[in-house]
Design an enzyme around this catalytic site. Structure first.
Site, short mmCIF file in Angstrom:
data_model
loop_
_atom_site.label_atom_id
_atom_site.label_comp_id
_atom_site.label_asym_id
_atom_site.label_seq_id
_atom_site.Cartn_x
_atom_site.Cartn_y
_atom_site.Cartn_z
N GLU A 34 0.88 -1.68 0.02
CA GLU A 34 -0.10 0.11 -0.17
C GLU A 34 0.71 0.67 -0.23
OE1 GLU A 34 -0.82 -3.10 1.24
OE2 GLU A 34 -2.98 -3.17 1.20
N HIS A 79 -11.86 -5.18 10.15
CA HIS A 79 -12.10 -4.90 8.62
C HIS A 79 -13.49 -4.76 8.26
CE1 HIS A 79 -8.77 -7.46 7.75
NE2 HIS A 79 -9.10 -6.95 6.29
C1 LIG Z 1 -2.49 -4.88 4.68
C2 LIG Z 1 -3.26 -5.35 3.63
N1 LIG Z 1 -2.76 -5.05 2.10
C3 LIG Z 1 -3.82 -6.16 2.05
C4 LIG Z 1 -4.90 -7.03 2.43
C5 LIG Z 1 -6.05 -7.94 2.16
N2 LIG Z 1 -5.47 -9.05 2.03
C6 LIG Z 1 -5.44 -10.47 2.97
S1 LIG Z 1 -5.10 -11.61 2.21
C7 LIG Z 1 -4.56 -11.20 0.96
C8 LIG Z 1 -3.12 -12.52 0.44
C9 LIG Z 1 -1.59 -12.05 0.99
O1 LIG Z 1 -0.90 -13.26 0.76
P1 LIG Z 1 -0.05 -13.89 0.94
O2 LIG Z 1 0.55 -13.15 1.52
O3 LIG Z 1 0.82 -15.48 -0.25
O4 LIG Z 1 -0.57 -14.94 2.06
P2 LIG Z 1 -1.93 -16.24 1.86
O5 LIG Z 1 -2.92 -15.40 1.74
O6 LIG Z 1 -1.10 -16.50 0.58
O7 LIG Z 1 -1.66 -17.29 3.43
C10 LIG Z 1 -4.21 -9.61 1.10
C11 LIG Z 1 -3.99 -8.52 -0.46
C12 LIG Z 1 -4.63 -7.47 3.55
N3 LIG Z 1 -5.41 -7.89 4.63
N4 LIG Z 1 -3.64 -6.31 4.73
#
Ligand SMILES: Cc1ncc(C[n+]2csc(CCOP(=O)(O)OP(=O)(O)O)c2C)c(N)n1
Ligand SMILES: Cc1ncc(C[n+]2csc(CCOP(=O)(O)OP(=O)(O)O)c2C)c(N)n1
Ligand SMILES: [Mg+2]
Ligand SMILES: [Mg+2]
Lengths: 336, 329, 329, 336
Positions: free
Chosen positions: D58, D127
């Site tokens: 972000e 959220h």
């Molecule tokens: C700061 C922030 N940005 C965006 C999100 C939305 N979000 C939740 S899970 C996710 C993907 C995360 O991917 P990864 O780190 O690979 O973990 P995984 O879900 O694959 O376990 C996103 C973008 C968030 N929760 N927090």
């Protein structure tokens, strides 16, 4: 003893660190250099590793402080200028503030965040705001602001002992101001309690931080007399003290070093308008800064900040006509 | 052509570079003196010792390129073409200042010479430079972005996110780290695992290298290679420039934290001395011409300083203008 | 010894690990089914395919160690010892839930088994784990912190700042990246310059390596080596675990964005299959015993699910308790 | 045409992108996946590279958007859940908000930040907030919040055309709500103007986002009649519209999906208490959420959010006794 506010803060931290080995102090240049504002002088020398310099990583060390607080330490973290919280706010208001709740009460976060705030020293638009509005409304976080050495000592000690996150906003312009008091447990100020620092009958002036001296000065100069309240904690703020005074004087003027929009006084004015309307003999007035970035040019910065002249003008008008004259910039024709 | 752009063009010439480095040095000294005298409130961050970096960045960029720099920005602004009056004027909060005196020492700006408002928040300018490169490219230029920042800034999240984004989006931006070994009062070894920061570029597969920041001749050549590569390939580069600040972090800092002997070692590599000696040795400049240049510049800065002192402070309208489009009092 | 700690201890045994992986798989399936039925509002992130990582982390840590994990935390919580009733109960917002139902699927917590409140903000738990290691050490234990996070989280600033801080402060914390190749709907190659994320550890001089996340036997061994190294040397480690989620990112995601064939390849490396087959081949388990184990676990989770459905929802007092010390209605 | 709010947002972005090639859309999974909330459907297909997926960074992509806006583009950035701004706030309120000022008017930042906000869907404490308070009081930033498909379309278009940073807070619970209107330039809503969506005499109900339907429903059910104002923009908010109505009805109830402390209504109540005191026939009331994290359990979340029953109860009391009964949780004995 005569102490500067930064010395009083160091003394408060020292006394808490002596009393409780779990208190640690982290921040940029707080250890070997003893703080950019010299508010941690002597701590590294006396407490060694319990006082640590950090990389320029506010999200990193604030987050680490949250984890340390959740596991038994009482970290006191310095955010050199409160604007820097803008790169790390998540850890404070979205993580630390919710841990007790999101652990069913098992995990507490006895974290203290100290941040220097406010104008008057020519630091410019990105180093002169107070920004308490980023914190107000975050459940679980206490927000306090001293008005000098004594209250800084008292609030720092109370904050360090508190079992929930506490943010102490330190008016930068007051670090070098001297006050005479003897640091001791007697000076610990319970969070959430304000002080009636001047007594009067015609109006209640509620102030905090830099504006306490502004309000006191106004009340001394003027033809009328005022209750002057030093709020000391803005979340939660001292309802009883404010309501009792306003019920008596029937007039409220809040003197804020914060913007007209979203300034901390709006919470107080709203509560009074909701519950003391019948006691009000005049409109509620806020003396704030205009909704503009803090200007650097000395004359402009002086004009930007709340002045005792403006407080006097506002109260004079309330007493004379029972009407509010509006903030100075609208009187001078400012457009949004 | 504006005086600023003429000043920018003057850096094509090596003597022009020497003159500009002298100008930066004298300007910073003049500013420090005014703070010492108590003529100015607030803080200032000067760049004595790092003049070659500012001049080389300006010499190696084109007018369409966009540069972001920090609170330690006077040198970069002057190198890009901002006048001493504009810089000193802003530091003193006068109407003749870069933005009319509402900003102060940390806030200089002139996009006509490629300078975005300088950043008082560590690291904030790094992702902004990535976006500026995208914005300029969108308007059909072959411009690049150049983010200048310090060694300490490589420990902040914005640095990491910006480099990753620039790589995955193939953005023509050069991340230029002025490694002067200190972040405020902390030496790099106490805040960072190693001193060769260019190594951090590998975490993003960004071509990275370290270069000497004290010899402006070689520095201009090295930076030109990197800038042109970023421009031609539309991809990021990371350049670590090894340099040193001869002064404290900010106005009142006497830098007691320096390693003993360190300052002297670096003073032996004064960028102004190095270029001046070489130009004389090469016969490009006579000793007399060099001395004349130095006194000319000194005089010019003294005059600019006096002009600024005599200049007007901004009126109340300056406080309400430019808050949002059309705002005023 | 609490039931949670007994469950944790059960992971010392390989059959216990198989059973726990089965339990995680069935629990996630049960949760997904309830969302599909519309029994639950909001969102949930399940971890089918990554069970071995959760079980290995729990098996390789001690009770004093502190683990931070993400919204995709059901598996880690179960592995560390949280009961299925507690996990499912929280997902359904019932008083029997981990924190009494005020949190939901993304918010599980039990520090008695080393689990800090799970994180719904990407990257937020990484610096917190650094601090938790410091906090635990301050109380005289030889505990370590373990930060678990995804591949996508390596692009956020908190990751960068936490690794640098852990290195310069010599903190015994293991950064464990579960690289399942996707961040939400984006494959890693579209958001990150390379897939071998362990390489990012070099930017902090942190010893780093990648390990297979589908074979729980080897994974427990590899993680134990890294965890004990961090513990003994009081210094950080970065471990990239190669794994894959067999399901979508969250409740409604059908994962249309997968590379074709990718899922099948990974399904061939189902951690439950791998360990189950091996235990049978080694004669540790008979086919019958294995089948019995599977049906036992399935039954147990069905029962837990029914218990939770029948359980009470929290009353108004739960909304005002634990906001700050002593808060209530 | 019948449209969901997320479809209306996509339509607004589409129309602006067609009209102005400098408009670009960036965010996590906004391009190929067409947005987690499907508010960017069709854009990547029609506009290709002008619509980009970002890494989870972000601070990085918001900062890049600031730089792009400063150099000629009009980026529209999606912050999936407004809480995520907590890891990037600096770029919006300390950088983008000050550029025009800190460039002497040379550099403008026509940036739009879209963030989904609010409760009602069971997303839990981290959220489900609205968090407009992080932005109010930041000079130069406009903050708007639609109440349905038509207003979302109108505000998105106005925001994209504005030459200063605009944050559009999109109530998540409304994305799937349908409304019948024909997207066209006629529906562009000037920023800073609210709408009087229901007419009445006894009280003025000021609402925004999710609470607009709450206020309308209350006014329909009740024995009294109300002016219902959909504020649409909270910074700057529509003074004239609110003041004109309150001056007529003599009663103000603000219905906010934001906490009692620091909620957006405090600005409005403060202004009214300062300038319309004589016109007020009853105390000013705020119907807000309590100062607690948003709870997940469905019954609790429903209780947490402002309800039309509570609005009716509050107005009934004002009309009956001329006194305010206080928020429901204090009536039920909540302690701070
Ligand atoms: C700061 C922030 N940005 C965006 C999100 C939305 N979000 C939740 S899970 C996710 C993907 C995360 O991917 P990864 O780190 O690979 O973990 P995984 O879900 O694959 O376990 C996103 C973008 C968030 N929760 N927090
Ligand atoms: C986010 C943030 N944290 C802290 C500061 C305070 N600060 C200003 S300059 C500085 C040191 C920066 O060091 P470096 O990046 O090496 O640049 P240099 O000053 O050496 O040019 C610090 C910590 C800041 N301005 N912003
Ligand atoms: Mg440096
Ligand atoms: Mg992933």
């Amino acid at each position: 003893m005569l102490m500067r506010m930064n010395q009083a803060i160091a003394a408060g931290l020292r006394d808490e660190m002596r009393a409780d080995p779990s208190v640690v102090v982290w921040g940029e240049d707080v250890a070997e250099a003893e703080g950019v504002f010299k508010a941690t002088v002597g701590l590294h020398e006396e407490f060694g590793d319990r006082v640590r310099d950090t990389p320029i990583s506010e999200m990193g060390f604030l987050g680490a402080a949250v984890g340390a607080a959740a596991t038994g330490l009482r970290p006191v973290v310095e955010i050199m200028f409160i604007e820097f919280l803008g790169v790390a706010l998540d850890q404070l208001v979205t993580e630390a503030a919710f841990y007790r709740y999101l652990s069913g009460g098992e995990v507490s976060v006895p974290l203290v965040v100290r941040g220097s705030v406010g104008g008057g020293l020519g630091f410019g638009a990105q180093h002169s705001q107070t920004l308490e509005r980023w914190l107000i409304g975050s459940p679980g976080i206490t927000v306090a602001m001293p008005s000098g050495a004594r209250t800084a000592y008292g609030l720092i000690r109370a904050a360090t002992r508190d079992d929930d996150p506490v943010v102490v906003l330190e008016p930068r312009a007051l670090y070098a101001e001297r006050e005479d008091f003897d640091p001791s447990d007697d000076h610990i100020i319970p969070l959430g309690t304000g002080e009636l620092v001047q007594h009067g009958d015609d109006v209640t002036l509620v102030a905090m931080g830099n504006t306490v001296s502004v309000a006191k000065h106004a009340a001394r100069e003027a033809a009328w007399t005022a209750d002057v309240i030093d709020l000391l904690t803005i979340q939660p703020w001292d309802r009883n003290l404010v309501f009792e005074s306003v019920a008596r004087t029937g007039r409220l003027v809040v003197v804020e070093e914060s913007p007209w929009s979203g300034g901390w006084g709006t919470d107080i004015v709203s509560a009074v308008a909701g519950e003391l309307l019948d006691e009000l003999r005049a409109p509620v007035v806020r003396v704030t800064t205009p909704d503009v970035p803090v200007p650097f040019a000395p004359d402009l910065e002086a004009r930007y900040l709340p002045t005792s002249d403006e407080v006097v003008a506002q109260v004079d008008a309330l007493l004379a006509s029972g009407r509010s004259i509006g903030p100075w910039w609208t009187r001078e024709g400012a457009t949004r | 052509m504006s005086v600023e752009l003429e000043r920018r063009a003057a850096l094509a010439d090596r003597v022009g570079r020497l003159e500009r480095m002298l100008e930066i040095r004298r300007t910073e000294e003049s500013i420090q003196a005014m703070f010492a005298e108590g003529l100015v409130k607030g803080t200032t961050h000067t760049c004595q010792g790092q003049e070659a970096v500012a001049v080389a960045v300006a010499a190696a960029t084109t007018q369409a390129d966009v540069v972001t720099c920090t609170y330690r920005g006077h040198g970069h602004a002057l190198a890009l073409g901002m006048t001493p009056t504009s810089v000193i004027g802003e530091v003193l909060g006068k109407t003749v200042g870069s933005i009319g005196g509402v900003g102060g020492s940390m806030h200089l700006s002139d996009l006509t010479i490629g300078l975005l408002p300088t950043f008082a928040i560590v690291g904030a300018g790094i992702p902004v430079a990535v976006g500026a490169a995208i914005g300029r490219r969108a308007t059909g230029t072959d411009a690049i972005g150049v983010a200048t920042f310090g060694d300490g800034a490589t420990n902040i999240g914005a640095f990491h996110e910006a480099l990753n984004l620039a790589k995955v989006w193939d953005v023509p931006v050069v991340f230029l780290c002025e490694n002067n070994l200190y972040g405020e009062y902390s030496r790099i070894d106490r805040t960072t695992p190693f001193e060769d920061l260019y190594r951090r570029g590998a975490a993003y597969d960004i071509p990275s290298r370290a270069v000497d920041g004290q010899d402006v001749d070689t520095l201009v050549d090295e930076l030109s290679v990197e800038f042109e590569a970023a421009r031609a390939e539309s991809s990021p580069r990371f350049v670590e420039v090894k340099t040193y600040r001869f002064v404290g972090h900010s106005r009142s800092d006497t830098a007691p934290y320096r390693r003993s002997g360190e300052l002297d070692e670096w003073l032996d590599r004064d960028p102004i001395q190095i270029l001046g000696d070489r130009l004389v040795a090469e016969g490009v400049l006579s000793e007399e011409a060099r001395a004349a240049l130095e006194s000319d510049v000194a005089e010019r800065i003294d005059r600019a300083t006096d002009d600024v002192k005599a200049a007007e402070a901004p009126g109340i309208e300056a406080m309400f203008a430019h808050v949002r489009a059309g705002s005023s009092i």
